[in-house]
Design an enzyme around this catalytic site. Structure first.
Site, mmCIF file in Angstrom:
data_model
loop_
_atom_site.group_PDB
_atom_site.id
_atom_site.type_symbol
_atom_site.label_atom_id
_atom_site.label_comp_id
_atom_site.label_asym_id
_atom_site.label_seq_id
_atom_site.Cartn_x
_atom_site.Cartn_y
_atom_site.Cartn_z
ATOM 1 N N HIS A 121 0.806 -1.228 0.000
ATOM 2 C CA HIS A 121 0.000 0.000 0.000
ATOM 3 C C HIS A 121 0.840 1.280 0.000
ATOM 4 C CE1 HIS A 121 -3.718 -2.340 1.696
ATOM 5 N NE2 HIS A 121 -3.464 -2.593 0.430
ATOM 6 N N CYS A 132 1.865 13.753 -12.947
ATOM 7 C CA CYS A 132 2.780 12.995 -13.821
ATOM 8 C C CYS A 132 3.364 11.774 -13.123
ATOM 9 C CB CYS A 132 3.896 13.893 -14.353
ATOM 10 S SG CYS A 132 5.129 14.376 -13.107
ATOM 11 N N CYS A 153 6.127 19.096 -13.568
ATOM 12 C CA CYS A 153 4.932 19.502 -14.326
ATOM 13 C C CYS A 153 4.057 20.513 -13.585
ATOM 14 C CB CYS A 153 4.099 18.273 -14.693
ATOM 15 S SG CYS A 153 3.162 17.611 -13.302
ATOM 16 N N GLY A 190 -2.345 -9.203 12.430
ATOM 17 C CA GLY A 190 -2.808 -7.834 12.693
ATOM 18 C C GLY A 190 -3.535 -7.180 11.535
HETATM 19 P P1 OAD Z 1 -7.525 -2.658 10.229
HETATM 20 O O1 OAD Z 1 -7.604 -1.461 11.089
HETATM 21 O O2 OAD Z 1 -8.641 -2.903 9.276
HETATM 22 O O3 OAD Z 1 -7.389 -3.955 11.125
HETATM 23 C C1 OAD Z 1 -6.432 -4.045 12.154
HETATM 24 C C2 OAD Z 1 -6.517 -5.415 12.756
HETATM 25 O O4 OAD Z 1 -5.488 -5.541 13.717
HETATM 26 C C3 OAD Z 1 -7.848 -5.731 13.481
HETATM 27 O O5 OAD Z 1 -8.339 -6.993 13.048
HETATM 28 C C4 OAD Z 1 -7.444 -5.772 14.958
HETATM 29 O O6 OAD Z 1 -8.207 -6.703 15.717
HETATM 30 C C5 OAD Z 1 -6.002 -6.205 14.854
HETATM 31 N N1 OAD Z 1 -5.140 -5.839 15.990
HETATM 32 C C6 OAD Z 1 -5.260 -4.771 16.829
HETATM 33 N N2 OAD Z 1 -4.252 -4.765 17.729
HETATM 34 C C7 OAD Z 1 -3.485 -5.860 17.467
HETATM 35 C C8 OAD Z 1 -2.296 -6.398 18.039
HETATM 36 N N3 OAD Z 1 -1.687 -5.808 19.084
HETATM 37 N N4 OAD Z 1 -1.796 -7.543 17.506
HETATM 38 C C9 OAD Z 1 -2.391 -8.134 16.439
HETATM 39 N N5 OAD Z 1 -3.512 -7.670 15.866
HETATM 40 C C10 OAD Z 1 -4.057 -6.543 16.358
HETATM 41 O O7 OAD Z 1 -6.109 -2.589 9.456
HETATM 42 P P2 OAD Z 1 -5.655 -3.359 8.133
HETATM 43 O O8 OAD Z 1 -6.253 -4.704 8.042
HETATM 44 O O9 OAD Z 1 -4.179 -3.231 8.060
HETATM 45 O O10 OAD Z 1 -5.047 0.955 3.444
HETATM 46 O O11 OAD Z 1 -6.299 -2.427 7.022
HETATM 47 C C11 OAD Z 1 -6.057 -2.684 5.665
HETATM 48 C C12 OAD Z 1 -5.938 -1.373 4.893
HETATM 49 O O12 OAD Z 1 -7.083 -0.550 5.121
HETATM 50 C C13 OAD Z 1 -4.782 -0.504 5.322
HETATM 51 O O13 OAD Z 1 -3.555 -0.869 4.719
HETATM 52 C C14 OAD Z 1 -5.207 0.860 4.867
HETATM 53 C C15 OAD Z 1 -6.666 0.830 5.251
HETATM 54 O O14 OAD Z 1 -7.496 1.606 4.481
HETATM 55 C C16 OAD Z 1 -4.357 1.984 2.913
HETATM 56 O O15 OAD Z 1 -3.844 2.865 3.569
HETATM 57 C C17 OAD Z 1 -4.260 1.944 1.434
#
Ligand code: OAD
Length: 244
Positions: A121, A132, A153, A190
């Site tokens: 990401h 650009c 640009c 996570g």
């Molecule tokens: P989320 O915020 O959707 O999910 C975070 C996950 O981490 C949840 O399932 C929590 O239960 C878990 N969690 C919290 N604390 C934890 C810990 N100490 N150990 C392990 N797990 C834990 O985040 P992502 O799945 O990363 O995109 O989200 C995916 C994408 O959505 C991100 O990359 C971002 C966002 O929009 C972009 O920025 C393009």
């Protein structure tokens, strides 16, 4: 029990693939996106910030939000989960195993811990032109939210982050698909597994015969998980490394 089982699985595997999400950085003090109360998207609508139309509509607001976020992340350091994955990478190398770390995170805490990570990401600290696409290499003061222009640009400079509706970086995605389809064990750490295509990698790994491990204190309930470690990554991962 699940810790020892995962350590055994890793030891028996030739190819190890790891996918991390915002949860791994939460113990470093970086908020996740979707956790109740503390999640970044709890206070801000992702659609208003993380897409190119929002940027075209109000570049100063979107740029200002990312500058704020940089300010929040700047002093954050890797936690025991990041260090454990760096140790696992070293262990894998020493034991002639193939190891791939894929992250959805835009922070650089894996790199700070000494890991080599493939970023699906993008990168919070990198910028590019919104017109650009040229990388913007100028110095950046994240306390200043004035818009910057591209020296090539004149377009507005934006963070080099994949926004909703945009394609993932091709090389990173090819590598991620390859590693997921060829691994023996796939660990999803996570992540809420809600954002595709990254969320599809564990399903791909499962279809190709891998054993799937999830580390999450709030399990995603994904049906294809084989080993569920319902624990914080900063607790579970060092235990797994110790049990290797
Ligand atoms: P989320 O915020 O959707 O999910 C975070 C996950 O981490 C949840 O399932 C929590 O239960 C878990 N969690 C919290 N604390 C934890 C810990 N100490 N150990 C392990 N797990 C834990 O985040 P992502 O799945 O990363 O995109 O989200 C995916 C994408 O959505 C991100 O990359 C971002 C966002 O929009 C972009 O920025 C393009």
């Amino acid at each position: 029990m699940t810790i020892q089982k995962t350590a055994d699985l890793i030891r028996q595997s030739e190819r190890i693939c790891i996918l991390t999400g915002a949860g791994i950085s939460s113990e470093s003090g970086i908020p996740t996106f979707r956790d109740k109360q503390t999640g970044l998207w709890e206070n801000h609508r992702a659609e208003d910030l993380a897409n190119i139309n929002a940027f075209h509509r109000d570049p100063k607001f979107v740029w200002g939000w990312y500058q704020w976020r940089r300010g929040q992340v700047a002093d954050k350091r890797p936690n025991p989960a990041h260090h454990a994955l760096a140790d696992l990478e070293k262990w894998a190398l020493e034991n002639s195993k193939t190891f791939t770390l894929i992250t959805q995170n835009v922070d650089d805490l894996h790199e700070q811990a000494g890991s080599t990570a493939t970023h699906l990401h993008g990168h919070l600290w990198r910028n590019k032109c919104s017109e650009c696409g040229q990388a913007y290499e100028g110095e950046l003061d994240y306390a200043d939210d004035a818009l910057l222009t591209c020296p090539n640009c004149g377009g507005w400079v934006r963070p080099d982050i994949v926004w909703f509706g945009e394609n993932l970086p091709k090389d990173a995605w090819v590598l991620a698909e390859q590693a997921s389809s060829q691994c023996d064990v796939f660990m999803s750490i996570g992540t809420s597994s809600l954002v595709y295509p990254a969320a599809g990698l564990s399903q791909l790994a499962k279809q190709c015969g891998a054993t799937i491990v999830e580390v999450n204190p709030n399990p995603t309930q994904s049906p294809h998980i084989d080993v569920m470690i319902e624990e914080k990554a900063g607790v579970a991962l060092p235990e797994i490394i110790n049990a290797l």
